[in-house]
Motif scaffolding. Structure first.
Motif, PDB file in Angstrom:
ATOM      1  N   SER A  75       0.835  -1.202   0.000  1.00  0.00           N
ATOM      2  CA  SER A  75       0.000   0.000   0.000  1.00  0.00           C
ATOM      3  C   SER A  75       0.870   1.253   0.000  1.00  0.00           C
ATOM      4  O   SER A  75       1.750   1.404   0.860  1.00  0.00           O
ATOM      5  CB  SER A  75      -0.912   0.011   1.221  1.00  0.00           C
ATOM      6  OG  SER A  75      -1.655   1.221   1.259  1.00  0.00           O
ATOM      7  N   PRO A  76       0.656   2.170  -0.959  1.00  0.00           N
ATOM      8  CA  PRO A  76       1.441   3.408  -0.963  1.00  0.00           C
ATOM      9  C   PRO A  76       1.294   4.213   0.323  1.00  0.00           C
ATOM     10  O   PRO A  76       2.183   5.000   0.665  1.00  0.00           O
ATOM     11  CB  PRO A  76       0.874   4.183  -2.157  1.00  0.00           C
ATOM     12  CG  PRO A  76       0.276   3.126  -3.046  1.00  0.00           C
ATOM     13  CD  PRO A  76      -0.255   2.079  -2.114  1.00  0.00           C
ATOM     14  N   LEU A  77       0.192   4.026   1.050  1.00  0.00           N
ATOM     15  CA  LEU A  77       0.016   4.777   2.294  1.00  0.00           C
ATOM     16  C   LEU A  77       1.133   4.480   3.285  1.00  0.00           C
ATOM     17  O   LEU A  77       1.510   5.345   4.079  1.00  0.00           O
ATOM     18  CB  LEU A  77      -1.342   4.440   2.929  1.00  0.00           C
ATOM     19  CG  LEU A  77      -1.732   5.280   4.156  1.00  0.00           C
ATOM     20  CD1 LEU A  77      -1.896   6.752   3.776  1.00  0.00           C
ATOM     21  CD2 LEU A  77      -2.998   4.748   4.804  1.00  0.00           C
ATOM     22  N   GLU A  78       1.680   3.274   3.226  1.00  0.00           N
ATOM     23  CA  GLU A  78       2.762   2.904   4.142  1.00  0.00           C
ATOM     24  C   GLU A  78       3.998   3.770   3.908  1.00  0.00           C
ATOM     25  O   GLU A  78       4.772   4.017   4.837  1.00  0.00           O
ATOM     26  CB  GLU A  78       3.105   1.424   3.968  1.00  0.00           C
ATOM     27  CG  GLU A  78       4.218   0.907   4.861  1.00  0.00           C
ATOM     28  CD  GLU A  78       3.861   0.921   6.346  1.00  0.00           C
ATOM     29  OE1 GLU A  78       4.779   0.746   7.178  1.00  0.00           O
ATOM     30  OE2 GLU A  78       2.670   1.107   6.686  1.00  0.00           O
ATOM     31  N   HIS A  79       4.174   4.260   2.695  1.00  0.00           N
ATOM     32  CA  HIS A  79       5.338   5.102   2.395  1.00  0.00           C
ATOM     33  C   HIS A  79       5.136   6.538   2.893  1.00  0.00           C
ATOM     34  O   HIS A  79       6.094   7.205   3.275  1.00  0.00           O
ATOM     35  CB  HIS A  79       5.599   5.131   0.892  1.00  0.00           C
ATOM     36  CG  HIS A  79       5.828   3.780   0.292  1.00  0.00           C
ATOM     37  ND1 HIS A  79       6.802   2.902   0.745  1.00  0.00           N
ATOM     38  CD2 HIS A  79       5.194   3.130  -0.723  1.00  0.00           C
ATOM     39  CE1 HIS A  79       6.770   1.787   0.038  1.00  0.00           C
ATOM     40  NE2 HIS A  79       5.796   1.900  -0.857  1.00  0.00           N
ATOM     41  N   GLY A 171      -7.893   6.586   3.189  1.00  0.00           N
ATOM     42  CA  GLY A 171      -6.637   7.095   2.642  1.00  0.00           C
ATOM     43  C   GLY A 171      -5.875   6.029   1.888  1.00  0.00           C
ATOM     44  O   GLY A 171      -5.299   6.290   0.815  1.00  0.00           O
ATOM     45  N   ALA A 172      -5.861   4.808   2.437  1.00  0.00           N
ATOM     46  CA  ALA A 172      -5.164   3.707   1.768  1.00  0.00           C
ATOM     47  C   ALA A 172      -5.817   3.378   0.429  1.00  0.00           C
ATOM     48  O   ALA A 172      -5.129   3.198  -0.595  1.00  0.00           O
ATOM     49  CB  ALA A 172      -5.158   2.469   2.668  1.00  0.00           C
ATOM     50  N   LEU A 173      -7.149   3.305   0.398  1.00  0.00           N
ATOM     51  CA  LEU A 173      -7.840   2.918  -0.835  1.00  0.00           C
ATOM     52  C   LEU A 173      -7.694   3.966  -1.933  1.00  0.00           C
ATOM     53  O   LEU A 173      -7.636   3.625  -3.122  1.00  0.00           O
ATOM     54  CB  LEU A 173      -9.318   2.655  -0.541  1.00  0.00           C
ATOM     55  CG  LEU A 173      -9.602   1.365   0.235  1.00  0.00           C
ATOM     56  CD1 LEU A 173     -11.072   1.289   0.638  1.00  0.00           C
ATOM     57  CD2 LEU A 173      -9.224   0.137  -0.593  1.00  0.00           C
ATOM     58  N   ILE A 174      -7.613   5.232  -1.568  1.00  0.00           N
ATOM     59  CA  ILE A 174      -7.395   6.272  -2.578  1.00  0.00           C
ATOM     60  C   ILE A 174      -6.063   6.044  -3.291  1.00  0.00           C
ATOM     61  O   ILE A 174      -5.982   6.042  -4.535  1.00  0.00           O
ATOM     62  CB  ILE A 174      -7.428   7.663  -1.922  1.00  0.00           C
ATOM     63  CG1 ILE A 174      -8.849   8.021  -1.490  1.00  0.00           C
ATOM     64  CG2 ILE A 174      -6.877   8.731  -2.880  1.00  0.00           C
ATOM     65  CD1 ILE A 174      -8.950   9.299  -0.670  1.00  0.00           C
ATOM     66  N   LEU A 175      -5.006   5.822  -2.522  1.00  0.00           N
ATOM     67  CA  LEU A 175      -3.680   5.625  -3.120  1.00  0.00           C
ATOM     68  C   LEU A 175      -3.558   4.263  -3.797  1.00  0.00           C
ATOM     69  O   LEU A 175      -2.918   4.137  -4.849  1.00  0.00           O
ATOM     70  CB  LEU A 175      -2.609   5.773  -2.038  1.00  0.00           C
ATOM     71  CG  LEU A 175      -2.546   7.131  -1.329  1.00  0.00           C
ATOM     72  CD1 LEU A 175      -1.408   7.151  -0.318  1.00  0.00           C
ATOM     73  CD2 LEU A 175      -2.364   8.264  -2.338  1.00  0.00           C
TER      74      LEU A 175
END
Length: 463
Positions: A75-79, A171-175
């Motif tokens: 998930s890009p949110l992790e970055h 937020g995670a699903l958007i990215l």
């Protein structure tokens, strides 16, 4: 328009509670609110997820009517917000279901999961495979954080432990949607669109606000904000209000710091208090004139005293009445609570009402902790989920919304319409409520998807 009795009955059959651990860590709320400022503006984040973001296919299953590609990516949110996701949710999993033979073009629709939709079976059976049979359209099923393989070990079924979990999921699903759309483009699939039912429809709506190109969007059984879902809809009765109230009472950070981070600045989703809002200064001063009685909100005089509730929260004891605070939600059929909620949070100046010091400081009528918690819930929900707090999609005319006329899960009474926020979008209404539409109207959802894709092809044949 009334509400569906089936919706009300179905909710009563479900015993699980939402947000059993409360609001979530204050530091997590602060981080996700800060990040919302970025993902709420398409121009700020159009390069946030690189076009070559890595996506991996783990295995391919061969079926009689299709091939199913099972894949994953981080998930890009992790970055961008490290550690905000549970460990189990960091790896995003998906199924990509494609026809064995394409008819025309290589269209793909991404389906986001609704509440309780764990793993892939439900969307694959009710939507993806029929879509292959009917039009030859492929489907990509992304698993939500906190669901299925991505569910934390200590989470019970679909019951998110914290209010903040819903915002992290969004937020995670958007990215993650952006990462998948880039990947599908690289692989040569076109046209691309997004859909979802209930919560999945709302998450798909948020994701499309971030995409820098025209794209078909078909949100089903969702609307403009999640605040009404958890404050006036039937799901409000599943919220663990007692724990939320205790935390709000004992941890002043919510009232003294987090409220200052809320920036929702559109007209309030509840419209019934507009006259009050127009005439009111940016404070809570006039609330004393509303004469909101304890009997109106279903509270005893003991419960109506914030100082007593603070004492109870600190001691961990049960109030004298012994009633669960969710009883105040039983009287939502009336307009009074909607009017009160609209009055206290209709725009940014009125968000300041929430932290006006005289809200509970013995100046005339003492405002109850229950009402403060409801207002705080509305504020944080609007901050992270209200469609007006995000960019308008590039071409709203490619959006077809499907709504149920008697939806008790997603209230629309007094709530800003999507047509107002997204001029040019189309809304189709079904008879019945949320549950009956989900069970029996899947074919109508699919037809809306086909119509939105056809509209895209007519308008952007060479894109």
């Amino acid at each position: 328009m009334g509400v569906s009795r089936l919706d009300v009955l179905y909710r009563k059959l479900l015993l699980t509670k939402l947000f059993i651990q409360g609001w979530g860590r204050p530091e997590d709320l602060k981080r996700i609110f800060e990040f919302r400022k970025t993902i709420g503006d398409r121009e700020k984040c159009k390069h946030l997820v690189p076009r070559d973001y890595p996506v991996f296919i783990d295995k391919v299953e061969d079926h009689s009517d299709c091939k199913i590609h099972n894949g994953h990516f981080i998930s890009p949110l992790e970055h961008f917000v490290p550690g905000i996701l549970p460990t189990e949710s960091v790896k995003a999993r998906f199924q990509f279901i494609i026809p064995k033979k394409w008819r025309k073009h290589r269209p793909v629709c991404i389906h986001l999961a609704g509440t309780g939709d764990h793993f892939f079976w439900r969307r694959r059976t009710l939507m993806a495979r029929p879509m292959i049979k009917e039009t030859g359209m492929a489907s990509l099923l992304l698993e939500n954080p906190y669901y299925g393989y991505r569910k934390p070990k200590d989470q019970v079924r679909s019951s998110l432990k914290n209010v903040s979990d819903l915002f992290v999921m969004g937020g995670a699903l958007i990215l993650e949607s952006a990462a998948l759309l880039h990947w599908l483009e690289r692989e040569g699939y076109w046209p691309l669109g997004m859909t979802g039912i209930s919560m999945g429809g709302h998450m798909a709506s948020l994701a499309v606000t971030n995409w820098p190109k025209p794209i078909p969007l078909i949100p089903c059984l969702s609307w403009t904000t999640a605040s009404s879902v958890f404050t006036t809809g039937v799901l409000s009765k599943a919220v663990n209000w007692r724990e939320l109230e205790k935390q709000y009472a004992t941890h002043t950070v919510y009232e003294e710091e987090i409220i200052h981070l809320l920036e929702y600045c559109g007209t309030d989703s509840f419209r019934m208090g507009q006259d009050f809002v127009r005439d009111s200064p940016g404070s809570f001063d006039k609330l004393s004139d509303l004469a909101l009685s304890s009997s109106l909100l279903g509270m005893s005089s003991e419960q109506d005293e914030r100082v007593g509730l603070r004492r109870e929260a600190a001691g961990g004891g049960v109030g004298a009445s012994g009633r669960d605070s969710s009883l105040l939600l039983e009287q939502r059929e009336g307009d009074d609570l909607d009017r009160m909620l609209s009055a206290v949070s209709s725009s940014r100046p009125h968000m300041d009402m929430l932290h006006a010091k005289n809200i509970s400081r013995g100046t005339g009528q003492r405002q109850s902790l229950q009402r403060e918690s409801l207002c705080f819930m509305k504020g944080v929900m609007d901050e992270c989920t209200h469609i007006a707090n995000f960019s308008v999609p590039v071409d709203p005319r490619l959006i077809i919304i499907v709504q149920a006329k008697e939806d008790a899960y997603v209230p629309r009474t007094g709530v800003r319409s999507l047509q107002e926020i997204w001029p040019g979008c189309e809304v189709r209404y079904l008879d019945g409520g949320h549950i009956s539409a989900y069970l029996f109207k899947q074919a109508i959802f699919r037809q809306a998807i086909y119509d939105a894709f056809d509209r895209f092809l007519q308008k952007y044949p060479m894109l």
